[in-house]
Enzyme design. Structure first.
Site, PDB file in Angstrom:
ATOM      1  N   CYS A   1      43.884  36.988  46.822  1.00  0.00           N
ATOM      2  CA  CYS A   1      44.273  35.639  46.419  1.00  0.00           C
ATOM      3  C   CYS A   1      43.632  34.552  47.272  1.00  0.00           C
ATOM      4  CB  CYS A   1      45.791  35.509  46.449  1.00  0.00           C
ATOM      5  SG  CYS A   1      46.598  36.764  45.433  1.00  0.00           S
TER       6      CYS A   1
ATOM      7  N   HIS B   1      50.678  28.062  49.925  1.00  0.00           N
ATOM      8  CA  HIS B   1      50.499  29.276  49.131  1.00  0.00           C
ATOM      9  C   HIS B   1      51.746  29.483  48.280  1.00  0.00           C
ATOM     10  CE1 HIS B   1      48.645  32.971  47.972  1.00  0.00           C
ATOM     11  NE2 HIS B   1      49.637  33.712  48.431  1.00  0.00           N
TER      12      HIS B   1
ATOM     13  N   GLU C   1      55.649  31.229  55.658  1.00  0.00           N
ATOM     14  CA  GLU C   1      54.740  30.076  55.595  1.00  0.00           C
ATOM     15  C   GLU C   1      55.432  28.810  56.101  1.00  0.00           C
ATOM     16  OE1 GLU C   1      51.454  27.990  52.609  1.00  0.00           O
ATOM     17  OE2 GLU C   1      52.986  29.325  51.766  1.00  0.00           O
TER      18      GLU C   1
ATOM     19  N   LYS D   1      52.177  26.383  42.249  1.00  0.00           N
ATOM     20  CA  LYS D   1      52.352  27.657  41.553  1.00  0.00           C
ATOM     21  C   LYS D   1      53.658  27.692  40.775  1.00  0.00           C
ATOM     22  CE  LYS D   1      49.664  30.616  44.693  1.00  0.00           C
ATOM     23  NZ  LYS D   1      49.341  29.628  45.749  1.00  0.00           N
TER      24      LYS D   1
ATOM     25  N   HIS E   1      50.647  32.020  39.559  1.00  0.00           N
ATOM     26  CA  HIS E   1      49.711  32.426  40.608  1.00  0.00           C
ATOM     27  C   HIS E   1      48.426  32.917  39.961  1.00  0.00           C
ATOM     28  CE1 HIS E   1      47.970  33.850  44.139  1.00  0.00           C
ATOM     29  NE2 HIS E   1      48.922  34.651  44.624  1.00  0.00           N
TER      30      HIS E   1
ATOM     31  N   PHE F   1      46.493  39.712  49.554  1.00  0.00           N
ATOM     32  CA  PHE F   1      46.773  41.101  49.910  1.00  0.00           C
ATOM     33  C   PHE F   1      45.663  41.608  50.832  1.00  0.00           C
ATOM     34  CE2 PHE F   1      49.382  42.346  45.872  1.00  0.00           C
ATOM     35  CZ  PHE F   1      50.415  41.551  46.309  1.00  0.00           C
TER      36      PHE F   1
END
Length: 420
Positions: free
Chosen positions: A166, A306, A317, A338, A343, A406
């Site tokens: 991502c 994110h 975060e 998002k 996403h 990831f």
């Protein structure tokens, strides 16, 4: 060596909220959700039966029928977004030195629908032997969007794709920024594309328990930083930015949206899929971006986080933002778009960098939607301004965008208002 300055001169997007930048931006400011039942395949047996699909996208508007057969859906999105960004930039291709014009365009997964189709065809009739299309591999691979864009416009400069889950398209933008400021190119088409709302895409993320399963209310399923969040909502689409060396842009009288001033990268070095619970990688990547931009934390006005709506990720975060920005964290506008777009995986960084550019250009911050009164997470500081539910007008001189992938890949990019 004196580094060149890098500016943004063109924007393009294909998203679950609209098939161009204007409609996407309008929907973001209105707090519209792009989520709905999956139509791209029969998801009735899946734990998650909804996603943020691109709607009313007609590839024949952009390509011939023959070309469509050679392009995976993710590459179609990439080329369509690039077409808009090129038109927006006002570039005259007859006057561009194409040896110094490049393409760095990414995907996290690439042509997964092509892979499913080709392998599925073989599985249905294995007795006929391995019969695969000659376009199978060049449709599927994650770098092919960059190659296709370069061929359309004849750009012979740096050309490749980056795969870092991502974080892919933020890494692409940072690389484009670095190539230009080092004098290796005059302009680079950069961004990302993804089209992974497929049987294996949704099934695979379901198996990891990564996706929201709120099938009774898709529009409210993505609720970053709220206590009731239960996973991310998958999206698809593409975003493209034209990055250009400042003097090159000024010489042709280009519209300049913003300046790219810094990029940071880091690794969590912790877990295959989970962010570090203390936000160590997130803290490091934001600090690296600030250092690269030679900026103090107090100079940032807005962070597009994110913020995927996962239980651990959002919490870590928020913790990292507090550690990096200290008391100034409470002066920031923070939002997770998002919550509306879903996403977009490998395309998400480019889209959210584009959104940061728009906040600077329009002096308004899009919201984080789907937050209900009483749904505060006690482990997230409620004094942070997550721009819940309604866009907020404010002057944005500098904005930071975070993307985490990831594998522990982290990337942050900073854009600021252009001044000569």
């Amino acid at each position: 060596m004196e580094l060149k300055r890098v500016v943004v001169t063109g924007l393009g997007a294909i998203t679950p909220l609209g098939n161009d930048v204007a409609s996407t931006w309008d929907a973001l400011l209105k707090g519209v959700s792009g989520a709905g039942p999956i139509t791209l395949f029969d998801a009735s047996e899946f734990k998650t039966q909804f996603a943020c699909e691109v709607k009313n996208f007609d590839p024949l508007k952009y390509f011939s029928a023959k070309e469509v057969r050679k392009l995976d859906r993710y590459t179609q999105f990439a080329l369509a977004a690039t077409q808009e960004s090129m038109a927006d930039s006002g570039l005259d291709l007859e006057k561009v030195n194409k040896d110094r014009a490049g393409v760095i365009f990414s995907a996290g997964i690439g042509g997964i629908s092509t892979f499913e189709q080709e392998v599925g065809n073989y599985a249905v009739a294995p007795e006929k032997g391995p019969r695969f299309s000659p376009f199978f591999i060049p449709k599927m691979i994650a770098d092919i969007a960059a190659g296709q864009i370069s061929m359309v416009y004849g750009f012979r400069g740096p050309n490749f794709g980056i795969v870092s889950a991502c974080a892919s398209s933020t890494h692409a933008l940072i690389d484009a920024y670095n190539y230009i400021r080092l004098g290796k190119a005059d302009l680079i088409v950069s961004g990302g594309a993804e089209a992974a709302i497929t049987v294996s895409g949704v099934g695979g993320f379901n198996a990891m328990h990564a996706l929201s399963t709120r099938n009774d209310s898709p529009e409210t399923a993505s609720r970053p930083f709220s206590a009731s969040r239960d996973g991310f909502v998958m999206g698809e689409g593409s975003a493209c930015l034209i990055l250009e060396e400042l003097e090159h842009a000024l010489a042709r009288g280009a519209k300049i949206y913003a300046e790219v001033v810094g990029g940071g990268m880091s690794a969590d070095a912790y877990h295959l899929t989970a962010t570090h619970p203390e936000g160590l990688g997130a803290k490091l990547v934001m600090q690296n971006a600030l250092d690269d931009a030679h900026m103090a934390p107090e100079e940032i006005d807005y962070i597009n986080v994110h913020g995927t709506s996962t239980p651990v990720g959002d919490k870590s975060e928020a913790k990292a933002i507090l550690e990096v920005f200290g008391d100034h964290a409470y002066n920031l506008n923070i939002s997770s778009t998002k919550s509306m777009t879903g996403h977009l995986l490998g395309a998400t960084g480019a889209l959210e960098a584009l959104i940061c550019v728009k906040t600077i250009d329009e002096s308004i911050v899009p919201p984080t939607i789907n937050h209900a009164e009483g749904d505060d997470d006690p482990e997230i500081d409620s004094k942070l301004n997550f721009t819940f539910n309604h866009a907020q007008k404010r002057e944005v001189n500098a904005a930071l965008s975070n993307t985490f992938g990831f594998g522990g890949h982290n990337a942050s990019i900073i854009v600021k208002k252009f001044t000569k």
